[in-house]
Design a protein around this motif. Structure first.
Motif, PDB file in Angstrom:
ATOM      1  N   THR A   1     -22.929  16.597 -14.933  1.00 59.01           N
ATOM      2  CA  THR A   1     -23.237  15.213 -15.260  1.00 59.01           C
ATOM      3  C   THR A   1     -22.402  14.273 -16.137  1.00 59.01           C
ATOM      4  N   GLU A   2     -21.516  15.306 -16.491  1.00 56.82           N
ATOM      5  CA  GLU A   2     -20.417  15.116 -17.465  1.00 56.82           C
ATOM      6  C   GLU A   2     -19.303  14.125 -15.428  1.00 56.82           C
ATOM      7  N   PRO A   3     -18.450  13.087 -16.813  1.00 52.30           N
ATOM      8  CA  PRO A   3     -17.887  12.079 -15.849  1.00 52.30           C
ATOM      9  C   PRO A   3     -16.943  13.315 -14.946  1.00 52.30           C
ATOM     10  N   PHE A   4     -16.186  13.044 -13.772  1.00 50.21           N
ATOM     11  CA  PHE A   4     -15.500  14.424 -12.951  1.00 50.21           C
ATOM     12  C   PHE A   4     -14.868  12.418 -12.164  1.00 50.21           C
ATOM     13  N   ALA A   5     -13.874  13.311 -11.934  1.00 54.79           N
ATOM     14  CA  ALA A   5     -12.452  12.040 -10.819  1.00 54.79           C
ATOM     15  C   ALA A   5     -13.210  11.824  -9.839  1.00 54.79           C
ATOM     16  N   CYS A   6     -14.487  12.037  -9.030  1.00 60.67           N
ATOM     17  CA  CYS A   6     -14.666  11.712  -7.738  1.00 60.67           C
ATOM     18  C   CYS A   6     -16.268  11.784  -7.966  1.00 60.67           C
ATOM     19  N   PRO A   7     -17.075  10.751  -7.010  1.00 61.33           N
ATOM     20  CA  PRO A   7     -18.651  11.462  -7.304  1.00 61.33           C
ATOM     21  C   PRO A   7     -18.584  12.680  -5.694  1.00 61.33           C
ATOM     22  N   ILE A   8     -19.434  13.638  -6.945  1.00 66.54           N
ATOM     23  CA  ILE A   8     -20.304  14.973  -6.610  1.00 66.54           C
ATOM     24  C   ILE A   8     -21.535  14.439  -5.586  1.00 66.54           C
ATOM     25  N   ILE A   9     -21.141  14.831  -4.331  1.00 59.97           N
ATOM     26  CA  ILE A   9     -22.351  14.209  -3.458  1.00 59.97           C
ATOM     27  C   ILE A   9     -22.655  15.423  -2.842  1.00 59.97           C
ATOM     28  N   PRO A  10     -24.676  15.370  -1.958  1.00 62.20           N
ATOM     29  CA  PRO A  10     -24.410  16.434  -1.196  1.00 62.20           C
ATOM     30  C   PRO A  10     -24.554  16.035   0.557  1.00 62.20           C
ATOM     31  N   PRO A  11     -24.887  16.345   1.348  1.00 58.50           N
ATOM     32  CA  PRO A  11     -24.560  16.607   2.451  1.00 58.50           C
ATOM     33  C   PRO A  11     -25.129  15.149   2.820  1.00 58.50           C
ATOM     34  N   ALA A  12     -26.720  15.157   2.945  1.00 63.30           N
ATOM     35  CA  ALA A  12     -27.239  14.283   3.222  1.00 63.30           C
ATOM     36  C   ALA A  12     -26.640  12.979   2.692  1.00 63.30           C
ATOM     37  N   ALA A  13     -26.240  12.718   1.138  1.00 62.64           N
ATOM     38  CA  ALA A  13     -25.609  11.047   0.860  1.00 62.64           C
ATOM     39  C   ALA A  13     -24.151  10.464   1.596  1.00 62.64           C
ATOM     40  N   LEU A  14     -23.697  11.770   2.014  1.00 63.65           N
ATOM     41  CA  LEU A  14     -22.354  11.601   3.049  1.00 63.65           C
ATOM     42  C   LEU A  14     -22.783  10.773   3.895  1.00 63.65           C
ATOM     43  N   LEU A  15     -24.001  11.280   5.201  1.00 56.92           N
ATOM     44  CA  LEU A  15     -24.890  10.964   6.513  1.00 56.92           C
ATOM     45  C   LEU A  15     -24.978   9.832   5.754  1.00 56.92           C
ATOM     46  N   ASP A  16     -25.423   9.467   4.898  1.00 58.30           N
ATOM     47  CA  ASP A  16     -25.532   8.218   4.366  1.00 58.30           C
ATOM     48  C   ASP A  16     -25.097   6.667   4.592  1.00 58.30           C
TER      49      ASP A  16
END
Length: 86
Positions: free
Chosen positions: A66-81
């Protein structure tokens, strides 16, 4: 073939010996948010070092950060979207 024999042959052929090849010594690893699984830290560090736009993973420990990170961390389904909307 021993390294010594290889080094001698490489030098005779005009190539640098293995111990004379240029290398880059990495600095300390970049700072990343804590992760429940310490073995996943390497993926966060790699994403920062590579300048990743996204970190795509199915790993729950990484997705739950939940802490800020350099880039979004997303699941594969979100990438497909994202791809479908592009």
């Amino acid at each position: 073939m021993s390294l010594t024999r290889y080094a001698g042959r490489a030098t005779r052929q005009g190539r640098p010996a293995p111990d004379q090849l240029p290398c880059r010594v990495p600095g300390p690893p970049p700072s990343t948010p804590p992760c429940r699984d310490p073995d996943d830290t390497k993926f966060l560090q790699l994403a920062v070092t590579a300048g990743a736009d996204l970190l795509v993973t199915g790993d729950k420990d990484l997705l739950d950060i939940t802490e800020p990170f350099a880039c979004p961390i997303i699941p594969p389904a979100a990438l497909l979207d994202l791809i479908r909307r592009a």
